[in-house]
Design an enzyme around this catalytic site. Structure first.
Site, PDB file in Angstrom:
ATOM      1  N   LYS A 188      39.084  51.970  38.741  1.00 32.80           N
ATOM      2  CA  LYS A 188      37.844  50.771  38.778  1.00 32.80           C
ATOM      3  C   LYS A 188      37.564  50.575  40.437  1.00 32.80           C
ATOM      4  O   LYS A 188      38.552  50.572  41.011  1.00 32.80           O
ATOM      5  CB  LYS A 188      38.188  49.719  38.064  1.00 32.80           C
ATOM      6  CG  LYS A 188      37.229  48.486  38.093  1.00 32.80           C
ATOM      7  CD  LYS A 188      37.488  47.610  37.324  1.00 32.80           C
ATOM      8  CE  LYS A 188      36.478  46.182  37.186  1.00 32.80           C
ATOM      9  NZ  LYS A 188      37.096  45.034  36.499  1.00 32.80           N
TER      10      LYS A 188
ATOM     11  N   SER B 283      33.974  43.482  32.903  1.00 33.90           N
ATOM     12  CA  SER B 283      33.254  44.353  34.075  1.00 33.90           C
ATOM     13  C   SER B 283      33.867  45.544  34.157  1.00 33.90           C
ATOM     14  O   SER B 283      33.330  46.546  35.027  1.00 33.90           O
ATOM     15  CB  SER B 283      33.527  43.469  35.236  1.00 33.90           C
ATOM     16  OG  SER B 283      34.952  43.412  35.525  1.00 33.90           O
TER      17      SER B 283
ATOM     18  N   SER C 202      37.935  41.614  31.161  1.00 34.01           N
ATOM     19  CA  SER C 202      37.275  42.690  31.661  1.00 34.01           C
ATOM     20  C   SER C 202      37.939  43.849  31.672  1.00 34.01           C
ATOM     21  O   SER C 202      37.150  44.978  31.762  1.00 34.01           O
ATOM     22  CB  SER C 202      37.206  42.353  33.231  1.00 34.01           C
ATOM     23  OG  SER C 202      35.947  41.553  33.508  1.00 34.01           O
TER      24      SER C 202
END
Ligand SMILES: [Mg+2]
Ligand SMILES: [Zn+2]
Lengths: 486, 482, 94
Positions: free
Chosen positions: B75, B150, B174
Site C-alpha cells: 500500500k 482505504s 481499511s
C-alpha cells in the site's frame, strides 16, 4: 519619578535551556553546534512522513535532576503533548512539548538582589523539542525569502517558568544568573547565552503598589544576556508606566527587545496563532516517574552554588564577595579548590584566580576552564615560588602571563629566563651604592623627610636588577645606607 | 494460482523460480491492471533484481525465509526507500523517502519481492479508494464496483492475483473492509503488534499495518515476518510473537465464540446477514460454542471515531506545507499564501473535510466536548470488549453491513462513514481482527466474516479463521478477469 | 447546536478554501457534527479518557548519537532550496 513610586513591576521569566545530551530529544542525531546546514538531521527530526519519536532517557534524567535542584515536586506521571502552529522552522508544524501534565511543578530558588535574599517561585519545568534555525535574506521585515536549517530541530529543551515573583529588573537579572549557575553546576546546560543554549523570555506587568491583582502582561522575547534582561524589563516598566499615566490601556502582546536601539518593539499581533490545539502526543506513551528513580537521581546532585559559596566562607575563611565570584561556575570553583588544596593560603589563591586568571580566561564556564593552559597545580607551584623567595610577587605576575601563553610550568620559565630572585646581600649592596650615587637628588629629598624617595630608590634598584632583586632585602639595605632624616 | 505457501514449496522443490513467477506476475499486471488499476507505481526493475537474488539463494538451498522470492504489493502509505510514496495524494505525488518503513526492512530481510505500490484513498481516508488523487481502483469481481478502502489497491491486487499477497493499513477498517469487498483475507493486528515506523500517519492511536492474502495461512506467513517489537516505534510492544502458521490446524473444539447482538443493524444487506449466520452455524459444526454477548457502546463508536481520527489526522497532516518535501503551489508571494494554496491544491475534499473536523475537535473551547469526550467513550468501548472477552475467546460478526457498492454511489460522506460501523470499534479498542470470505451474494459479490480477538491473541483468531476457511469453499473462488 | 466557524478553522489549518468549498464544508461539517452530537446521550462522568488502547508506560531510548543522513539526501525532496538550506517565501506574521 512619581509613577514608579505608585506602581510596581510584576515580572516572570520563561527560560529555555538546551540540554547537554549527546543525541536529540526524539532521534539519534547529535546535538553538535555550528555544523554545515542540514547536516545534523534525519527523517525523524525533519518531520518526514511516517517517522516516530522515541524519548531520550538522559533528557528526562537531566530534567528531573534540575527539578530536584529547584525544589520542585516531580510529578508521578507526565506526558508529552502536541502544540500546533505553522512556522517553517518547525518541521511537523507542531512541537512536542508538555502541557497539562508537566514533569515538575512548584519549586523555588533564592536570589540575592538589593542586598537581600528572596525566594522566587518556580511554576513549572517541562521538556520539549527545539525548532530549526531561520536565516533571513536581510532582516525578517525586508527579506524576500528565508532559509531553513534543521540542525537544531529536535534538540532537547528544558523550559523553566518562574512565578511572577520578581519585582525589579535587577531581580530579574539576578534570577537568571542564579538559575544559569544552577544549570551549569548540574552539568545539564552549557549556559551559553550568545549561542542560544540558554534563552529567556520575560513577562512584565505593572500594578499599583500594595495591590495583589495582576495587570495586563506584555511578553518580551529575544533576551540573550543578563544585561538585556535587565535593560529590557527596565525599559518596558518605564514604557508601561508612562502609558498608564497618560491614560492609555496596556494591550496584551509580544514585544521584541532591540538591543541596539535599547527599546522594545511590538511584534505584529498573532491573534490567530493562539489556538495551539494541544492534545496528548499519540506517538509516545506516558511516563511513570517512580520514586525510586527520583531518589536515585537525587543522590547524583552536586553541591549547588549557594551551599558551595557558604562553605567557601566557612572552610577557607574567604570574604563573601570572593566566595560568590568563585562559585559562579562549577568549573571555576573546582579550579579554585584544586589550587587551594596544593597551596593552602586560600585568600592568596582567591586573589590570583579572581584577578590574574579571570583576566586571561575568555569566560568562567566549563569550556573556558577546560582550555585553561595553567592547571591548578601549576598555579599553586607558582605561588609557592614566591613564598620560597625564589621570585618576587611582581616577577610572578610576568611568569603567570608566560605560563598562560606557553602552557609551561613556572619552574621551567623561571629557570630558562634566569628570573631567580637575587637575595645575595653582598651583590645587592654594590647595586644599592651605585643607585644612591646616581640619584643624589632623591637622597636629598629623603633627608628633607620625603618618605616616597625610598620607594623610588627601591624601584631603581629593582630596575637595575631587572626585577630579580629581593625587594625586602633591597629595602633593608637602603634604610641602612641612607642618611638620617631630619 | 498458487498461494504464498504453495509458491514457497514450488521454489524449494525447484518446480518454479522467483524470476519466472515475478515475470508472470508482471505480465499479468500488464494485461489486467489497466482494468483494475490496483497499482500506483510498479517497481519492475527492482522486482526482477530481487527475484534473481532470491533465486540464487533458493538454488543454493539458503532461502532467507518462507517468503523468499514471494512477490508482494505494498500500500502506498508505507515508506519505501528510493521508491516514490504518494499516499495517493497530490501533495506527496513526487515524494521519494530516503528510508524504509520497518515492515519493509523486515520483508527485505525475509527476501520478499516488491512488485509495486498500490492505490488507496488519499492518506487512507475513505472506504472505496475513490478518494485517490490519481484514479479509482475497481473491484475485480465487478469492475463497476469499488474494491472498498482505504487499502483498495492492495485488496484488488490480491483478489485479481496481481500479487501473491499485500500489505495494507487499517485505522477504522481499511484492511478488513476492502478484504470483505474483494473476497480476500485481511488481518488487522493488535495495536502495537506491528511497527508503525514508516507508515505515513493518519490517526496515530488507531493505525496498524497488516497483511492481505488469499488464505489465512498466507496471512499468517506475512504477519509472522512483519510482527514484533521495534525500538523506533514507542507504541510497539515487546510481547513475544508466537509461531502463527504453526498455530493453524489445531481445530476449534470448545472455542467460545461470542455473537455481539449490537452488530445486527437496520439497513443491513439481508444477504450479508444470512451468510454470516450460516458461517456461525458452520463454526458450531466445527465444535465451537456460541453465545450472545452485548457491546452496548457500539452505537457510539462511530461518532467517537469521527472525532479521534480526524483530530489526530489534522495534526499529522500539518507537516505537508510545501517547505521540506512534496507539492508546493506556485506563485505564493508570502509564506501564508504559499501554505494556504499548497494545502488547498495538494489535498482532496475528504482530506480537507477531516482536517477541518479535526481542527474543530481540538480547538480551544471544544476540546473537552469533542476530543476529550470521544476519548472517554473509547474507554467504554474497550470495557465492553473486555467484559465480553471474560466469557468468550473470539467474537464473530459481519465485516461490513453491505457488499461492494457501485463507483459514485455514496456521495454523502456520512453514508460512506457507515461502511466501517463494524470495524471501527475494533480499532478504538486496539484489538486484532480478521476478515475472511464467508459467501457470495446472488449477483456474485463476496461477503466478509469478521472475527475479533483478545489483545495479542492473533493465534486464536487465525486458527479459528483457518478452521472455518478449510471447511468452506469460498477461498477457492476467483474473479473472472481476462 | 454546534456551529463551527469555517473561516477560522480554515485559517488555523492553513487551507485556502473557495467560497463554494466553504459553503459545502459548512453543510457537511454540520451534518457530521449533528450525528456526532449523539455522544452527549452517553454519560461519561468519572470515566478516564483512553489515548492508547494498549496501555504502556516509560518507553525510552538510551542517549546515543547515531549517524545522520547526508544533507543531500535530506534536501532531495525540497520544493525549493538554496545551497544546503530549504528556501521559503517571505515570512509574514498573522
Ligand atoms: Mg516552550
Ligand atoms: Zn534526527
Amino acid at each position: 519619578m512619581r509613577m514608579t513610586t505608585d506602581y510596581e513591576s510584576v515580572i516572570g521569566l520563561e527560560v529555555h535551556a538546551q540540554l547537554l545530551t549527546r543525541s536529540k530529544m526524539f532521534c539519534g542525531c547529535p546535538t553538535a553546534f555550528g555544523r554545515a546546514p542540514n547536516s545534523q538531521t534525519c527523517p525523524i527530526c525533519q518531520g518526514m512522513p511516517g517517522v516516530l519519536p522515541v524519548i531520550n532517557r538522559r533528557a528526562i534524567e537531566f530534567a528531573i535532576r534540575t527539578a530536584l535542584a529547584l525544589h520542585c515536586t516531580v510529578n508521578a506521571g507526565c506526558r508529552f503533548a502536541r502544540k500546533h502552529y505553522f512556522y517553517p522552522d518547525m518541521p511537523k508544524n507542531y512541537q512536542i512539548s508538555q502541557y497539562e501534565e508537566p514533569l515538575a511543578v512548584n519549586g523555588w530558588l533564592e536570589i540575592e538582589a538589593h542586598g537581600t535574599t528572596r525566594r522566587i517561585g518556580i511554576e513549572r519545568l517541562h521538556l520539549e523539542e527545539d525548532v530549526g534555525k531561520l536565516v533571513h535574506e536581510g532582516t525578517l521585515e525586508t527579506a524576500r525569502a528565508s532559509l531553513v536549517d534543521f540542525n537544531r530541530s529536535g534538540v532537547p529543551l528544558m523550559e523553566i517558568v518562574s512565578k511572577p515573583d520578581l519585582r525589579s529588573p535587577e531581580e530579574a537579572a539576578a534570577y537568571l544568573k542564579t538559575l544559569r549557575a544552577i544549570l551549569m553546576y548540574l552539568g545539564v546546560c552549557d549556559g551559553n547565552m550568545e549561542e542560544g543554549s540558554l534563552r529567556c523570555d520575560t513577562n512584565i506587568s505593572l500594578r499599583p503598589r500594595g495591590s495583589t491583582d495582576y495587570g495586563v502582561k506584555v511578553e518580551i522575547k529575544n533576551l540573550n544576556s543578563f544585561r538585556n534582561v535587565q535593560l529590557a524589563t527596565a525599559y518596558e516598566g518605564e514604557r508601561q508606566s508612562a502609558a498608564i499615566m497618560s491614560g492609555q490601556i496596556i494591550v496584551q502582546e509580544t514585544r521584541l527587545w532591540e538591543a541596539d536601539k535599547g527599546k522594545t518593539l511590538s511584534m505584529r499581533s498573532k491573534e490567530y496563532a493562539h489556538d495551539y490545539r494541544y492534545f496528548p502526543e499519540p506517538d509516545l506513551v506516558p511516563l511513570k516517574v517512580e520514586q525510586r528513580w527520583v531518589d536515585q537521581l537525587r543522590t547524583t546532585l552536586p553541591e549547588l552554588p549557594v551551599a558551595r559559596q557558604q562553605r567557601f566562607v566557612t572552610q577557607y575563611g574567604l570574604p563573601a564577595y570572593d566566595a560568590e565570584l568563585l562559585t559562579q561556575s562549577r568549573a571555576l570553583a573546582d579550579y579554585y579548590e584544586a589550587a587551594a588544596r596544593e597551596y593552602p593560603k586560600p585568600k592568596i589563591v582567591s586573589n590570583w584566580v579572581l584577578s590574574e586568571l579571570l583576566r586571561e580566561l575568555p569566560g568562567d564556564d566549563e569550556a573556558a576552564l577546560a582550555r585553561c593552559p595553567i592547571p591548578p597545580r601549576n598555579l599553586a607551584r607558582l605561588l609557592a615560588l614566591i613564598d620560597g623567595g625564589t621570585i618576587s610577587g611582581k616577577i610572578a605576575k610576568d611568569v603567570f602571563e608566560k605560563m598562560y601563553s606557553s602552557g609551561e610550568d613556572a619552574e621551567t620559565i623561571v629557570k630558562r629566563e634566569g628570573l631567580v630572585q637575587v637575595a645575595d646581600t653582598g651583590a645587592l649592596a654594590s647595586v644599592v651604592d651605585q643607585i644612591l650615587a646616581a640619584n643624589a637628588h632623591a637622597v636629598e629629598d629623603w633627608k628633607k623627610g620625603k618618605k616616597q624617595s625610598l620607594g623610588f630608590l627601591v624601584g631603581q634598584v629593582m630596575k637595575a636588577t631587572q626585577g630579580k632583586a629581593n625587594p625586602a632585602i633591597v629595602n633593608q639595605l637602603l634604610l641602612e645606607k641612607l642618611p638620617k632624616q631630619s | 494460482m498458487p498461494t504464498i505457501a504453495e509458491l514457497g514449496a514450488r521454489y524449494r522443490s525447484g518446480e518454479a523460480t522467483p524470476t519466472e513467477v515475478v515475470e508472470s506476475y508482471l505480465q499479468r499486471i500488464e494485461t489486467l491492471d489497466p482494468q483494475v488499476r490496483a497499482y500506483v507505481t510498479l517497481t519492475r526493475e527492482s522486482a526482477l533484481a530481487q527475484a534473481e537474488a532470491a533465486g540464487k539463494r533458493l538454488k543454493a538451498g539458503r532461502p532467507l525465509s518462507l517468503l523468499d522470492g514471494v512477490p508482494l504489493a505494498i500500500k502506498d502509505v508505507i515508506c519505501t526507500n528510493g521508491v516514490r510514496t504518494t499516499c495517493a495524494s497530490k501533495i506527496l505525488e513526487n515524494f521519494v523517502p530516503p528510508y524504509d518503513a520497518t515492515v519493509m526492512a523486515r520483508l527485505g530481510a525475509a527476501g520478499a519481492v516488491m512488485l509495486g505500490k498500490t492505490n488507496m484513498d488519499e492518506f487512507a481516508m475513505g472506504s472505496s479508494t475513490e478518494n485517490s488523487a490519481f484514479f479509482p481502483t475497481r473491484n475485480p469481481w465487478d469492475l463497476a464496483r469499488v474494491p472498498g478502502g482505504s487499502s483498495g489497491g492492495s485488496a484488488a491486487a490480491v483478489a485479481a492475483d496481481l500479487a501473491a499477497g499485500a500489505l495494507g493499513s487499517d485505522t477504522g477498517g481499511s484492511i478488513r473492509q476492502p478484504a470483505a469487498f474483494c473476497g480476500t483475507v485481511g488481518v488487522k493486528p493488535t495495536y502495537g503488534r506491528v511497527s508503525r515506523y514508516g507508515l505515513v500517519a493518519f490517526a496515530s492511536s488507531l493505525d496498524q499495518i497488516g497483511p492481505l492474502a488469499r488464505t489465512i495461512r498466507d496471512a499468517a506467513l506475512l504477519l509472522q515476518v512483519i510482527a514484533g517489537h521495534d525500538p523506533l516505534d514507542s507504541t510497539s510492544t515487546d510481547v513475544p510473537v508466537p509461531d502463527y502458521p504453526a498455530a493453524l490446524g489445531q481445530g476449534i473444539q470448545g472455542l467460545r465464540v461470542g455473537i455481539p447482538s449490537e452488530y445486527v443493524i437496520e439497513g443491513m444487506d439481508p444477504e450479508v446477514g444470512k451468510a454470516v449466520s450460516a458461517a456461525i452455524e458452520a463454526l458450531k459444526g466445527l465444535g465451537a460454542k456460541t453465545e450472545k454477548v452485548s457491546l452496548p457502546t457500539t452505537d457510539y463508536a462511530l461518532a467517537a471515531y469521527y472525532l479521534i481520527a480526524p483530530a489526530e489526522a489534522s495534526s499529522n497532516l500539518a507537516r505537508y506545507d510545501g517547505v521540506k518535501y512534496g507539492h508546493r503551489a506556485a506563485g505564493g508571494k508570502d509564506l501564508i499564501q504559499m501554505y494556504g494554496r499548497t494545502r488547498a491544491e495538494g489535498f482532496g475534499p475528504e482530506v480537507k473535510r477531516r482536517i477541518m473536523l479535526g481542527t474543530y475537535a481540538l480547538s480551544a473551547g471544544y476540546y473537552d466536548a469533542y476530543y476529550g469526550k470521544a476519548q472517554r467513550v473509547r474507554t467504554l468501548v474497550r470495557r465492553d470488549f473486555q467484559q465480553a472477552f471474560e466469557r468468550v475467546d473470539v467474537l464473530a460478526c459481519p465485516t461490513t453491513p453491505s457488499v461492494a457498492f457501485k463507483l459514485g454511489e455514496k456521495e454523502d460522506p456520512l453514508q460512506m462513514y457507515f461502511c466501517d460501523i463494524f470495524t471501527i470499534p475494533v480499532n478504538l479498542a486496539g484489538l486484532p481482527g480478521v476478515s475472511l470470505p464467508c459467501g457470495f451474494t446472488q449477483s456474485g459479490l463476496p461477503i466478509g466474516l469478521q472475527l475479533i480477538g483478545k489483545p495479542f491473541d492473533e493465534s486464536t483468531l487465525l486458527s479459528a479463521a483457518y478452521a472455518y476457511e478449510q471447511a468452506t469453499p469460498w477461498h477457492t473462488r476467483a474473479p473472472a478477469l481476462t | 447546536m454546534p456551529d463551527p466557524n469555517v473561516e477560522h478553522l480554515a485559517r488555523l489549518a492553513r487551507l485556502d478554501l473557495s467560497e463554494a468549498e466553504k459553503e459545502r464544508m459548512r453543510a457537511q461539517l454540520d451534518a457530521i457534527l449533528t450525528y456526532i452530537d449523539k455522544l452527549r446521550q452517553l454519560d461519561t462522568e468519572g470515566v478516564e479518557p483512553t489515548s492508547h488502547a494498549i496501555p504502556m508506560v516509560n518507553v525510552m531510548r538510551e542517549d546515543e548519537a547515531r549517524p545522520c543522513l547526508p544533507a543531500g539526501a535530506m534536501l532531495a525532496n525540497a520544493p525549493e532550496r538554496e545551497g544546503d538550506f530549504f528556501r521559503v517565501p517571505k515570512i509574514i506574521e498573522e
